[in-house]
Write an enzyme that holds these catalytic residues in place. Structure first.
Site, PDB file in Angstrom:
ATOM      1  N   HIS A 193       1.024  -1.304  -0.153  1.00  0.00           N
ATOM      2  CA  HIS A 193       0.109   0.064  -0.202  1.00  0.00           C
ATOM      3  C   HIS A 193       0.901   1.195  -0.097  1.00  0.00           C
ATOM      4  O   HIS A 193       1.544   1.287   0.739  1.00  0.00           O
ATOM      5  CB  HIS A 193      -0.753   0.109   1.195  1.00  0.00           C
ATOM      6  CG  HIS A 193      -2.108   1.011   1.119  1.00  0.00           C
ATOM      7  ND1 HIS A 193      -1.896   2.286   1.357  1.00  0.00           N
ATOM      8  CD2 HIS A 193      -3.327   0.738   0.755  1.00  0.00           C
ATOM      9  CE1 HIS A 193      -2.996   2.884   0.998  1.00  0.00           C
ATOM     10  NE2 HIS A 193      -3.876   1.923   0.792  1.00  0.00           N
ATOM     11  N   LEU A 228     -10.766  -4.126   3.350  1.00  0.00           N
ATOM     12  CA  LEU A 228      -9.729  -3.292   2.424  1.00  0.00           C
ATOM     13  C   LEU A 228      -8.885  -2.524   3.049  1.00  0.00           C
ATOM     14  O   LEU A 228      -8.934  -1.935   3.988  1.00  0.00           O
ATOM     15  CB  LEU A 228     -10.376  -2.516   1.413  1.00  0.00           C
ATOM     16  CG  LEU A 228      -9.896  -1.733   0.345  1.00  0.00           C
ATOM     17  CD1 LEU A 228      -9.033  -2.697  -0.537  1.00  0.00           C
ATOM     18  CD2 LEU A 228     -10.458  -0.704  -0.228  1.00  0.00           C
ATOM     19  N   ASP A 229      -7.352  -2.929   2.809  1.00  0.00           N
ATOM     20  CA  ASP A 229      -6.241  -2.265   3.335  1.00  0.00           C
ATOM     21  C   ASP A 229      -6.305  -2.505   4.818  1.00  0.00           C
ATOM     22  O   ASP A 229      -5.624  -1.651   5.310  1.00  0.00           O
ATOM     23  CB  ASP A 229      -6.276  -1.019   3.019  1.00  0.00           C
ATOM     24  CG  ASP A 229      -6.142  -0.668   1.437  1.00  0.00           C
ATOM     25  OD1 ASP A 229      -5.530  -1.720   0.880  1.00  0.00           O
ATOM     26  OD2 ASP A 229      -6.607   0.358   0.940  1.00  0.00           O
ATOM     27  N   GLU A 230      -6.690  -3.437   5.440  1.00  0.00           N
ATOM     28  CA  GLU A 230      -6.898  -3.611   6.912  1.00  0.00           C
ATOM     29  C   GLU A 230      -6.271  -5.068   7.392  1.00  0.00           C
ATOM     30  O   GLU A 230      -6.448  -5.533   8.450  1.00  0.00           O
ATOM     31  CB  GLU A 230      -8.244  -3.538   7.429  1.00  0.00           C
ATOM     32  CG  GLU A 230      -8.810  -2.030   7.183  1.00  0.00           C
ATOM     33  CD  GLU A 230      -9.881  -1.829   7.981  1.00  0.00           C
ATOM     34  OE1 GLU A 230     -10.571  -2.431   8.879  1.00  0.00           O
ATOM     35  OE2 GLU A 230     -10.582  -0.732   7.553  1.00  0.00           O
TER      36      GLU A 230
END
Length: 289
Positions: A193, A228-230
């Site tokens: 990310h 998402l993105d976690e």
């Protein structure tokens, strides 16, 4: 069992005498302990161990070893895995337009700094095919057409299954994977990310970082999950910037950090240095492997 390094990853409720019980087990079966790394989460009372063993003098088959270890593991409530170090992981890299992370991974692999077989590159664009050809890696162009995302993912899964892929690396693959896709590969998809999570999630993070006047730019590598993105964070890094940094300079600085962070995360996974617990990744440092 032939001479090789065997790695066990162990997670369990913390108890007295765990080290003695585990190390005695391996000593009694002829293993020499090369390294033993431990961590105790005192908040949750959970014990973690990464133990590497020389199997040169072990007179026991893999099947027998696992059966006997199960006898130790069950009463102590171990969650565990074992890697025998005799097979390189098969890796697939997924990309879109951006090349810096792809170049870096391919170069590191070519130089022998990543212990894996990169079997394929999958992209929703044709742009990066010349890089794959330069490194003699098969390149599969699978565009994501409107209303056909499920069909495209099915094609990706078919390719991954054909090559028996162990690890998927999203090296700036700018598509959101479906829940069904992610659930097929738990803790086997690593994403980079382009910001220091949880800050600046989503698109165009460097412009938003510039707008906020940030003094630190970073990157995060994590396992992909349905949130998402976690997912569990494997590696992060940062670099200081100043008020005169533009969105473009921030992006260039970020790209350099992304390369290093993603490569380190991939290497940690390939070296069996990671245990995931409650969406947190315990990452043991390298021990010379």
């Amino acid at each position: 069992m032939k001479s090789q390094i065997v790695t066990f990853l162990i997670k369990c409720p913390d108890n007295k005498g765990l080290v003695a019980k585990i190390t005695s087990f391996f000593f009694n079966h002829g293993f020499n302990i090369v390294s033993c790394q431990q961590y105790v989460n005192s908040i949750e009372d959970v014990y973690f161990m990464r133990i590497r063993l020389d199997a040169t003098d072990a007179k026991i088959s893999k099947k027998e070893l696992e059966e006997k270890f199960l006898g130790l593991a069950e009463p102590l409530e171990f969650t565990w895995s074992v890697n025998y170090g005799n097979k390189k992981s098969n890796v697939a890299i997924m990309v879109s337009h951006t090349s810096h992370c792809l170049y870096d991974l391919l170069e590191r692999n070519q130089e022998g700094n990543l212990d894996c077989n990169i079997k394929m590159i999958i992209s929703n664009h044709e742009k990066l095919r010349p890089i794959a050809e330069m490194f003699h890696i098969p390149y599969y162009y699978l565009p994501v057409k409107k209303g056909e995302k499920q069909k495209q993912e099915a094609q990706v899964i078919e390719l991954l299954n054909q090559e028996k892929i162990d690890l998927i690396v999203m090296a700036r693959y700018m598509q959101i994977l479906s829940e069904d896709f992610i659930n097929k590969y738990p803790e086997r998809i690593i994403n980079i990310h382009h910001s220091f999570l949880p800050a600046f999630q989503g698109a165009n993070p460097y412009k938003r970082a510039y707008d906020r006047g940030v003094k630190l730019i970073g990157a995060t590598a994590h396992y992909a999950t349905v949130d998402l993105d976690e997912g569990p964070i494997i590696e992060q890094d940062i670099e200081r910037v100043t008020h005169d940094s533009t969105p473009t300079t921030l992006k260039h600085i970020g790209a350099d950090i992304e390369r290093l962070v993603l490569a380190k995360a991939v290497k940690c996974h390939l070296n069996n240095q990671i245990i995931v617990a409650n969406n947190r990744a315990v990452v043991f440092p390298e021990t010379g492997e």
